[in-house]
Design a protein around this motif. Structure first.
Motif, PDB file in Angstrom:
ATOM      1  N   GLY A   1       0.819  -1.203   0.000  1.00 50.99           N
ATOM      2  CA  GLY A   1       0.000   0.000   0.000  1.00 50.99           C
ATOM      3  C   GLY A   1       0.854   1.254   0.000  1.00 50.99           C
ATOM      4  N   GLY A   2       0.225   2.366   0.323  1.00 49.89           N
ATOM      5  CA  GLY A   2       0.932   3.638   0.334  1.00 49.89           C
ATOM      6  C   GLY A   2      -0.031   4.771   0.612  1.00 49.89           C
ATOM      7  N   ASN A   3       0.530   5.952   0.759  1.00 41.74           N
ATOM      8  CA  ASN A   3      -0.258   7.089   1.191  1.00 41.74           C
ATOM      9  C   ASN A   3       0.259   8.351   0.523  1.00 41.74           C
ATOM     10  OD1 ASN A   3      -1.893   8.779   2.766  1.00 41.74           O
ATOM     11  ND2 ASN A   3      -1.671   7.425   4.528  1.00 41.74           N
ATOM     12  N   VAL A   4      -0.601   9.046  -0.201  1.00 40.03           N
ATOM     13  CA  VAL A   4      -0.235  10.300  -0.857  1.00 40.03           C
ATOM     14  C   VAL A   4      -1.139  11.407  -0.319  1.00 40.03           C
ATOM     15  CG1 VAL A   4      -0.061  11.552  -3.050  1.00 40.03           C
ATOM     16  CG2 VAL A   4       0.484   9.101  -2.956  1.00 40.03           C
ATOM     17  N   VAL A   5      -0.529  12.510   0.075  1.00 40.12           N
ATOM     18  CA  VAL A   5      -1.291  13.685   0.504  1.00 40.12           C
ATOM     19  C   VAL A   5      -0.833  14.872  -0.341  1.00 40.12           C
ATOM     20  CG1 VAL A   5      -1.987  15.182   2.401  1.00 40.12           C
ATOM     21  CG2 VAL A   5      -1.382  12.789   2.867  1.00 40.12           C
ATOM     22  N   PHE A   6      -1.766  15.456  -1.076  1.00 39.82           N
ATOM     23  CA  PHE A   6      -1.482  16.665  -1.852  1.00 39.82           C
ATOM     24  C   PHE A   6      -1.807  17.890  -1.001  1.00 39.82           C
ATOM     25  CE2 PHE A   6      -1.975  15.404  -6.631  1.00 39.82           C
ATOM     26  CZ  PHE A   6      -0.942  14.492  -6.488  1.00 39.82           C
ATOM     27  N   VAL A   7      -0.916  18.858  -1.013  1.00 37.65           N
ATOM     28  CA  VAL A   7      -1.221  20.162  -0.427  1.00 37.65           C
ATOM     29  C   VAL A   7      -1.599  21.061  -1.591  1.00 37.65           C
ATOM     30  CG1 VAL A   7      -0.376  22.088   0.944  1.00 37.65           C
ATOM     31  CG2 VAL A   7       0.387  19.765   1.461  1.00 37.65           C
ATOM     32  N   ALA A   8      -2.884  21.279  -1.765  1.00 33.31           N
ATOM     33  CA  ALA A   8      -3.383  22.089  -2.876  1.00 33.31           C
ATOM     34  C   ALA A   8      -3.689  23.496  -2.354  1.00 33.31           C
ATOM     35  CB  ALA A   8      -4.601  21.434  -3.510  1.00 33.31           C
ATOM     36  N   SER A   9      -4.907  23.972  -2.523  1.00 36.07           N
ATOM     37  CA  SER A   9      -5.251  25.316  -2.077  1.00 36.07           C
ATOM     38  C   SER A   9      -6.748  25.516  -2.166  1.00 36.07           C
ATOM     39  CB  SER A   9      -4.543  26.361  -2.952  1.00 36.07           C
ATOM     40  OG  SER A   9      -5.024  27.666  -2.677  1.00 36.07           O
ATOM     41  N   LYS A  10      -7.241  26.398  -1.341  1.00 32.04           N
ATOM     42  CA  LYS A  10      -8.620  26.844  -1.481  1.00 32.04           C
ATOM     43  C   LYS A  10      -8.877  27.337  -2.891  1.00 32.04           C
ATOM     44  CE  LYS A  10      -9.486  30.944  -0.983  1.00 32.04           C
ATOM     45  NZ  LYS A  10      -9.577  32.120  -1.901  1.00 32.04           N
ATOM     46  N   ASN A  11      -7.840  27.905  -3.519  1.00 32.16           N
ATOM     47  CA  ASN A  11      -7.978  28.443  -4.870  1.00 32.16           C
ATOM     48  C   ASN A  11      -8.185  27.370  -5.927  1.00 32.16           C
ATOM     49  OD1 ASN A  11      -6.143  30.476  -3.272  1.00 32.16           O
ATOM     50  ND2 ASN A  11      -7.113  31.646  -4.907  1.00 32.16           N
ATOM     51  N   GLY A  12      -7.976  26.105  -5.569  1.00 30.85           N
ATOM     52  CA  GLY A  12      -8.281  25.032  -6.491  1.00 30.85           C
ATOM     53  C   GLY A  12      -9.764  24.775  -6.613  1.00 30.85           C
ATOM     54  N   LEU A  13     -10.540  25.293  -5.661  1.00 30.42           N
ATOM     55  CA  LEU A  13     -11.987  25.127  -5.661  1.00 30.42           C
ATOM     56  C   LEU A  13     -12.719  26.445  -5.859  1.00 30.42           C
ATOM     57  CD1 LEU A  13     -12.372  22.681  -2.624  1.00 30.42           C
ATOM     58  CD2 LEU A  13     -12.534  22.090  -5.045  1.00 30.42           C
ATOM     59  N   ALA A  14     -12.134  27.521  -5.344  1.00 31.57           N
ATOM     60  CA  ALA A  14     -12.778  28.832  -5.420  1.00 31.57           C
ATOM     61  C   ALA A  14     -11.890  29.770  -6.235  1.00 31.57           C
ATOM     62  CB  ALA A  14     -12.985  29.394  -4.011  1.00 31.57           C
ATOM     63  N   ALA A  15     -12.457  30.375  -7.268  1.00 34.81           N
ATOM     64  CA  ALA A  15     -11.685  31.276  -8.122  1.00 34.81           C
ATOM     65  C   ALA A  15     -11.310  32.550  -7.375  1.00 34.81           C
ATOM     66  CB  ALA A  15     -12.497  31.626  -9.362  1.00 34.81           C
ATOM     67  N   SER A  16     -10.155  33.103  -7.753  1.00 37.27           N
ATOM     68  CA  SER A  16      -9.705  34.377  -7.193  1.00 37.27           C
ATOM     69  C   SER A  16      -9.307  35.299  -8.335  1.00 37.27           C
ATOM     70  CB  SER A  16      -8.492  34.173  -6.284  1.00 37.27           C
ATOM     71  OG  SER A  16      -8.862  33.546  -5.082  1.00 37.27           O
ATOM     72  N   PRO A  17      -9.485  36.605  -8.158  1.00 38.52           N
ATOM     73  CA  PRO A  17      -9.120  37.530  -9.227  1.00 38.52           C
ATOM     74  C   PRO A  17      -7.608  37.638  -9.380  1.00 38.52           C
ATOM     75  CG  PRO A  17      -9.757  38.750  -7.253  1.00 38.52           C
ATOM     76  CD  PRO A  17     -10.043  37.294  -6.983  1.00 38.52           C
ATOM     77  N   TYR A  18      -7.165  37.845 -10.608  1.00 40.44           N
ATOM     78  CA  TYR A  18      -5.756  38.099 -10.914  1.00 40.44           C
ATOM     79  C   TYR A  18      -4.839  36.934 -10.515  1.00 40.44           C
ATOM     80  CZ  TYR A  18      -8.005  42.656 -10.878  1.00 40.44           C
ATOM     81  OH  TYR A  18      -8.887  43.692 -11.082  1.00 40.44           O
ATOM     82  N   ALA A  19      -5.337  35.718 -10.583  1.00 37.43           N
ATOM     83  CA  ALA A  19      -4.505  34.557 -10.242  1.00 37.43           C
ATOM     84  C   ALA A  19      -4.915  33.350 -11.079  1.00 37.43           C
ATOM     85  CB  ALA A  19      -4.629  34.241  -8.754  1.00 37.43           C
ATOM     86  N   ALA A  20      -5.190  33.578 -12.360  1.00 39.93           N
ATOM     87  CA  ALA A  20      -5.707  32.509 -13.221  1.00 39.93           C
ATOM     88  C   ALA A  20      -4.734  31.344 -13.323  1.00 39.93           C
ATOM     89  CB  ALA A  20      -6.025  33.059 -14.607  1.00 39.93           C
ATOM     90  N   ALA A  21      -3.447  31.641 -13.501  1.00 38.64           N
ATOM     91  CA  ALA A  21      -2.465  30.564 -13.653  1.00 38.64           C
ATOM     92  C   ALA A  21      -2.381  29.728 -12.381  1.00 38.64           C
ATOM     93  CB  ALA A  21      -1.102  31.152 -13.998  1.00 38.64           C
ATOM     94  N   TYR A  22      -2.299  30.396 -11.246  1.00 41.65           N
ATOM     95  CA  TYR A  22      -2.191  29.700  -9.959  1.00 41.65           C
ATOM     96  C   TYR A  22      -3.448  28.869  -9.679  1.00 41.65           C
ATOM     97  CZ  TYR A  22      -1.854  29.089  -4.892  1.00 41.65           C
ATOM     98  OH  TYR A  22      -1.823  28.567  -3.617  1.00 41.65           O
ATOM     99  N   CYS A  23      -4.622  29.488  -9.837  1.00 45.60           N
ATOM    100  CA  CYS A  23      -5.864  28.775  -9.532  1.00 45.60           C
ATOM    101  C   CYS A  23      -6.063  27.574 -10.450  1.00 45.60           C
ATOM    102  CB  CYS A  23      -7.058  29.722  -9.654  1.00 45.60           C
ATOM    103  SG  CYS A  23      -7.100  31.045  -8.428  1.00 45.60           S
TER     104      CYS A  23
END
Length: 365
Positions: free
Chosen positions: A234-256
């Motif tokens: 087995g194994g275990n993977v944890v991604f550290v993503a961001s709130k911005n992966g679910l909620a859009a933010s202005p002036y951060a299109a590439a990051y989001c």
């Protein structure tokens, strides 16, 4: 190995007394592979290292004895009576119980940053061995020294790695296997943040976000999966993503957009890994200003400009806009990562935990 186990059980049965303690782990600690070298295995890195040092001394004793005569080991019964001495058993019974992650090996990308360092600290506190992977050699050395001083040099290793380099990622996992024997936990955390209106977002800036936050996560996950499948435990993977992966933010299109790609990659991997007991989950931070390398650069100024406020007011802005009116710190993210990395979440995969003090836009359902 199977023959050794059978032989050890037979040795125990031949030599045991009426009041002997129960048979212990029948696996060998020291393995000699002609033409390759010596391998030692134990419940933790320190014990494995010490066992190797003892055996090297034993080799020297054998060599010394052989210069004048022939080396002969202890009689079997005498060796057994030492190994299963009742006072030794009493000492073993008084040892503290193993910690939750004892024997687990974790690789943390972005390990020298605020969230990475806090995560490594949390995993080490629970007994894991941790490989700190980062591109910043100075920060990496500082983090490694700090954690080695707190938990011992046996339990932490630095690894200079650029997650966008396929060759460096492949060699990094090979180094991890050599240092600790394999991997159980991948915390994919390496990152950056950029802010620009879409008209001012250059192709280079777009690609930089995609390279680190999307391709980088793909590369380290792929190598982790390869090793997990080879190990067959087995194994275990944890991604550290961001709130911005679910909620859009202005002036951060590439990051989001790149963060959204991370989250969907995690979902795909959760589907592929389930049959092999490989779990994949996501932690979404938001506005982790203190201790974060991302917020010491241009990102802080850029986000302040986007919200038309002073950079000094940004932390209060994020705290006030959250539902719980609380700041989020690296240690808060590390706690959620530990939850997914431990058996507390043994029946969870494909999940997302938001650690953002509450943001209705980023509710997953």
């Amino acid at each position: 190995v199977a023959e050794y186990r059978v032989g050890y059980q037979a040795y125990y049965d031949r030599c045991k007394h009426v009041d002997s303690p129960p048979v212990r782990d029948p696996n060998a600690v020291v393995y000699l592979m002609p033409g390759v070298g010596m391998f030692t295995f134990a419940g933790d890195k320190a014990t494995a290292r010490i066992s190797g040092e003892f055996y090297v001394n034993a080799i020297n004793v054998m060599r010394g004895a052989s210069t004048v005569s022939t080396y002969v080991g202890l009689p079997e019964q005498e060796a057994f009576d030492i190994e299963y001495w009742l006072l030794e058993e009493a000492k073993l019974q008084r040892l503290p119980k193993p910690k939750a992650l004892a024997g687990q090996i974790a690789l943390v990308t972005g390990g020298a940053g605020g969230i990475g360092r806090a995560t490594a600290n949390r995993l080490l506190r629970e007994g894991a061995c941790v490989v700190l992977a980062d591109i910043d050699e100075t920060a990496l050395a500082s983090a490694n020294d700090e954690l080695a001083k707190a938990y011992g040099k046996d339990f932490v290793r630095p690894l200079v790695i650029n997650v966008t380099s396929e060759d460096q990622v492949i060699s990094g996992f090979a180094e991890t296997a050599v240092e600790f024997g394999g991997i159980d936990i991948l915390v994919s955390n390496a990152g950056l943040a950029t802010s620009a209106p879409i008209e001012e977002t250059t192709l280079a800036l777009w690609n930089k976000n995609m390279d680190i936050l999307s391709t980088g996560y793909f590369l380290v996950s792929r190598e982790a999966f390869r090793l997990f499948r080879a190990q067959k435990i087995g194994g275990n993977v944890v991604f550290v993503a961001s709130k911005n992966g679910l909620a859009a933010s202005p002036y951060a299109a590439a990051y989001c957009t790149a963060k959204a790609a991370e989250i969907h990659l995690a979902r795909c991997l959760a589907l592929e890994g389930a049959e092999a007991q490989i779990r994949v989950n996501v932690v979404n931070p938001d506005a982790v200003l203190r201790g974060s390398k991302i917020w010491t650069g241009e990102w802080k100024e850029q986000r302040a400009a986007a919200y038309k406020m002073s950079a000094d007011d940004l932390e209060e802005h994020y705290r006030s806009r959250s539902m719980l009116k609380r700041s989020v710190f690296p240690e808060d993210i590390a706690e959620a990562i530990y939850f997914f990395a431990s058996d507390m979440s043994a029946k969870s995969t494909g999940n997302i935990v938001n650690v953002d003090a509450g943001n209705a836009q980023s509710f997953t359902r």
